[in-house]
Scaffold this motif. Structure first.
Motif, short mmCIF file in Angstrom:
data_model
loop_
_atom_site.label_atom_id
_atom_site.label_comp_id
_atom_site.label_asym_id
_atom_site.label_seq_id
_atom_site.Cartn_x
_atom_site.Cartn_y
_atom_site.Cartn_z
N SER A 1 0.83 -1.20 0.00
CA SER A 1 0.00 0.00 0.00
C SER A 1 0.87 1.26 0.00
N LEU A 2 1.92 1.27 0.83
CA LEU A 2 2.78 2.46 0.91
C LEU A 2 3.57 2.64 -0.38
N GLN A 3 3.96 1.54 -0.98
CA GLN A 3 4.67 1.61 -2.26
C GLN A 3 3.75 2.18 -3.34
N GLN A 4 2.51 1.67 -3.39
CA GLN A 4 1.56 2.14 -4.41
C GLN A 4 1.26 3.63 -4.26
N LYS A 5 1.34 4.13 -3.02
CA LYS A 5 1.05 5.54 -2.78
C LYS A 5 2.31 6.40 -2.93
N GLY A 6 3.42 5.76 -3.27
CA GLY A 6 4.67 6.50 -3.48
C GLY A 6 5.32 6.96 -2.18
N LEU A 7 4.93 6.35 -1.05
CA LEU A 7 5.43 6.83 0.24
C LEU A 7 6.66 6.05 0.72
N LEU A 8 6.80 4.81 0.27
CA LEU A 8 7.83 3.94 0.84
C LEU A 8 9.25 4.48 0.59
N ASN B 1 10.30 7.48 0.55
CA ASN B 1 10.68 8.58 1.44
C ASN B 1 10.24 8.34 2.88
N ILE B 2 10.18 7.08 3.26
CA ILE B 2 9.60 6.74 4.56
C ILE B 2 10.38 7.33 5.75
N GLN B 3 11.64 7.68 5.54
CA GLN B 3 12.43 8.26 6.63
C GLN B 3 12.01 9.71 6.91
N ASP B 4 11.34 10.31 5.95
CA ASP B 4 10.88 11.69 6.10
C ASP B 4 9.77 11.75 7.17
N GLU B 5 9.87 12.70 8.08
CA GLU B 5 8.96 12.75 9.23
C GLU B 5 7.48 12.82 8.83
N ASP B 6 7.18 13.69 7.86
CA ASP B 6 5.78 13.86 7.44
C ASP B 6 5.26 12.62 6.72
N VAL B 7 6.12 12.02 5.92
CA VAL B 7 5.74 10.81 5.19
C VAL B 7 5.46 9.70 6.18
N SER C 1 2.08 7.67 6.89
CA SER C 1 2.12 6.20 6.75
C SER C 1 1.56 5.51 7.98
N VAL C 2 1.80 6.10 9.15
CA VAL C 2 1.25 5.52 10.39
C VAL C 2 -0.28 5.57 10.33
N THR C 3 -0.82 6.68 9.85
CA THR C 3 -2.27 6.81 9.72
C THR C 3 -2.80 5.75 8.74
N ILE C 4 -2.08 5.56 7.65
CA ILE C 4 -2.50 4.55 6.66
C ILE C 4 -2.45 3.15 7.29
N PRO D 1 9.82 1.19 13.81
CA PRO D 1 9.06 0.99 15.06
C PRO D 1 7.66 1.59 15.03
N GLU D 2 7.52 2.78 14.45
CA GLU D 2 6.21 3.45 14.45
C GLU D 2 5.18 2.63 13.65
N LEU D 3 5.65 1.99 12.58
CA LEU D 3 4.73 1.20 11.75
C LEU D 3 4.39 -0.12 12.44
#
Ligand code: DC
Length: 230
Positions: free
Chosen positions: A44-51, A53-59, A63-66, A110-112
């Motif tokens: 899911s995170l890959q499909q949304k283009g988030l994976l 930049n996962i180290q980025d705080e906002d991303v 991602s935690v919300t997702i 850890p957050e995920l």
């Protein structure tokens, strides 16, 4: 009514998935394939283009919300479970090496992991649960009545994985699969959060030289013993 929990932890390809499903049928318990949750989140995170930049705080926050609200369904169908992510059947797709790599990346954060904690706990329903993963006994279900750690040599796990992927019609090379398994083992055992390791009270089985029936017999022997304890 007590909910009995059986945990099976161990590395990829040790036969955990097959054995967990067999135990769930045998004891008529529910089944949690926690690796599938990590795979679904990774996809899911890959499909949304988030994976990427996962180290980025906002991303990561997004991602935690997702992860907390991930729309997934496990639909039991005869002997199989259909896995649906955001309305799409991804049962086959999540088993690919590519998605395995996404899952491994997600699993190191850890957050995920924390975001998936309650979702995993919710699978514990009467009369019981067989939970398959890496940290089922150490982190998610420390109260489990029977904790099993199933392992096997990297070579025998790679061999089994090649057969599995070939049966799915995929063209794979033994050397690539072995390399992937070794790299994933290293990431999974060396990560600081919930590293792959047996619980101190786990029953350890090495399946390198055993077939499924032999492992199943050892497992049910152990579980029956634990269930019979007052
Ligand atoms: O068991 P599997 O191959 O489907 O797991 C996919 C990835 O998710 C693997 O890199 C380990 C990780 N995982 C985890 O960290 N904790 C779990 N309980 C289950 C899987």
């Amino acid at each position: 009514m007590t909910t009995h929990i059986i945990t099976i932890d161990g590395p990829s390809g040790s036969g955990k998935g097959t054995l967990a499903a067999k135990l769930a049928v045998h004891y008529q318990y529910h089944l949690l394939d926690s690796g599938a949750l990590y795979r679904l989140l990774g996809l899911s995170l890959q499909q949304k283009g988030l994976l990427v930049n996962i180290q980025d705080e906002d991303v990561l926050k997004q991602s935690v919300t997702i992860a907390t609200n991930l729309d997934i369904q496990f639909q039991s169908q005869a002997a199989q479970t259909k896995i649906v992510l955001e309305g799409h059947d991804v049962s086959q797709q999540i088993r690919t090496e590519e998605v395995g790599a996404f899952a491994s990346k997600v699993a190191a954060i850890p957050e995920l992991r924390a975001a998936l904690f309650q979702r995993q706990r919710d699978f514990a329903q009467a009369p019981g649960l067989v939970a398959d993963g890496r940290d089922m006994a150490t982190t998610i279900f420390p109260e489990a009545i029977a904790k099993i750690y199933l392992t096997a040599s990297a070579e025998s796990r790679a061999e089994r994985r090649v057969k599995q992927l070939q049966a799915m019609g995929l063209d794979v090379k033994m050397s690539d699969i072995l390399g992937n398994i070794q790299a994933r083992d290293q990431r999974d055992t060396e990560r600081t959060v919930a590293p792959l390791k047996p619980a101190s009270d786990a029953y350890i089985i090495d399946s390198s030289q055993l077939n499924i029936e032999e492992v199943f017999k050892l497992m049910t022997g152990f579980v029956d013993e634990q269930l019979a304890k007052p």
